[in-house]
Design an enzyme around this catalytic site. Sequence first.
Site, short mmCIF file in Angstrom:
data_model
loop_
_atom_site.label_atom_id
_atom_site.label_comp_id
_atom_site.label_asym_id
_atom_site.label_seq_id
_atom_site.Cartn_x
_atom_site.Cartn_y
_atom_site.Cartn_z
N ASP A 291 -62.14 10.18 33.30
CA ASP A 291 -63.71 10.18 33.17
C ASP A 291 -64.26 10.37 31.84
OD1 ASP A 291 -66.30 9.95 33.91
OD2 ASP A 291 -66.64 12.02 34.35
N TYR B 147 -70.70 7.65 28.33
CA TYR B 147 -70.30 6.50 28.24
C TYR B 147 -71.42 5.33 28.32
CZ TYR B 147 -65.06 7.27 28.35
OH TYR B 147 -63.69 7.64 27.88
N CYS C 19 -64.84 6.86 37.07
CA CYS C 19 -66.03 6.77 36.29
C CYS C 19 -66.60 5.50 36.61
CB CYS C 19 -65.95 6.99 34.72
SG CYS C 19 -67.21 6.39 33.66
N THR D 208 -69.09 3.76 35.11
CA THR D 208 -69.28 3.06 34.04
C THR D 208 -67.96 2.31 33.51
OG1 THR D 208 -71.17 4.83 33.36
CG2 THR D 208 -70.57 3.10 31.65
N GLU E 89 -72.87 17.65 31.28
CA GLU E 89 -71.90 18.03 30.21
C GLU E 89 -72.19 19.51 29.38
OE1 GLU E 89 -68.80 16.47 29.63
OE2 GLU E 89 -68.97 15.52 31.32
N CYS F 254 -72.64 7.21 39.63
CA CYS F 254 -72.15 8.02 38.59
C CYS F 254 -71.46 9.22 39.16
CB CYS F 254 -73.07 8.30 37.51
SG CYS F 254 -72.33 9.47 36.26
N HIS G 233 -70.59 11.69 37.86
CA HIS G 233 -71.31 13.11 37.45
C HIS G 233 -72.08 13.66 38.61
CE1 HIS G 233 -69.46 12.56 33.49
NE2 HIS G 233 -69.92 13.71 33.15
#
Length: 262
Positions: free
Chosen positions: A10, A42, A73, A75, A151, A183, A185
Amino acid sequence: MNENPIGIFDSGIGGLTIYRKIHQLLPYENIIYLADSKNAPYGDKSKKNIIDLSEKNTQFLLKRNCKIIVVACNTASTNAVKILRKRHKVPIIRTQPGIKPAALNSKTKSVGILATQGTLNSDLLYETSQRFAKGVDVTHQIGEGLVKLIESNKIYSEEMTGLLKKYIQPMLNKNIDHLVLGCTHYPFLIPQIKVITGEKVTIIDTGEAIARQTRNILLQESLLNSSKSNPKRYFYTNKDKEVLQQVLNRIDSDLIAEKLDF
Ligand code: DGL
C-alpha cells in the site's frame, strides 16, 4: 513454493486493513507487508507515477519470492494493476471500491463514495459505475487530507473530525443509504464515520471480499500453504517506523515494524 509469502503493498499503513482480513482467513500464510509511506499519498499523483511506484513495490516483493501480490491500495489498483498483470506472471489481486453492493442494495437510490482523486478519476471506477449503478445517484467525494492525517497518526484529531463532517454531511443531505469506503486507509475511521452517519447508512468496506478472493486464487492455483506452523510476518516501511508500529500494536502485539529503503 507454497510456503513462499503473500506480498501485500500500500502507499502506507492503510493496507493493514486488508492484511488483517487476510491473516484472519489464512492464519498459516507467511506474509510480507510494504508500507510505501515515503511516497504517500498516492491519491493525487499522476497515473504514470502511481504505475512506477506500484512496479517498484512489486519488484521488491517478487525479489522476496512472493507467490501472490495483493495490491492493498485502491489508487494503485485502479491505476496500475492492468499493467502489473501484463508485466508479471504471479497472480495479482486488486482492491476495488464496493460500488456494486452499494448500488444493488440501495433503497434510496442514492449512495456516496469517499476515495482519493486517483481512484475517483480512474477508468475502472467509471466502468464499474456504468455497469452496476445505473439509475442510482452516486456522489463522489475526494477524501483530501485524510490519508495524510492517518499517516501522521492523527486518526483521532479534531482536524480529522472536521474533515469527515465536511465530506460526509453533503452526502447525507442527498439521502445516501450506503457509503462506500474507496480507500484502504479509511476503515480505520469507521467509528468516527458512524458517529456522523448514524445507523441508517451502511458502510461498505471490501476488505473481507479481497481476503476471500486471495484465498480463492491461492486455492485455484494450488498455492495454499499446507504447513500449520507459526507464520513469518514482516512489516516494512520506508518512513516512520513508529507510525507503523503503533497500528500493528492495535492489531496484534507480536508484530514488529522494520524500516527499510525501497
Ligand atoms: N490506501 C490507499 C488507497 O486505497 C491510499 C491512497 C493514497 O495514498 O492516497 O487508495
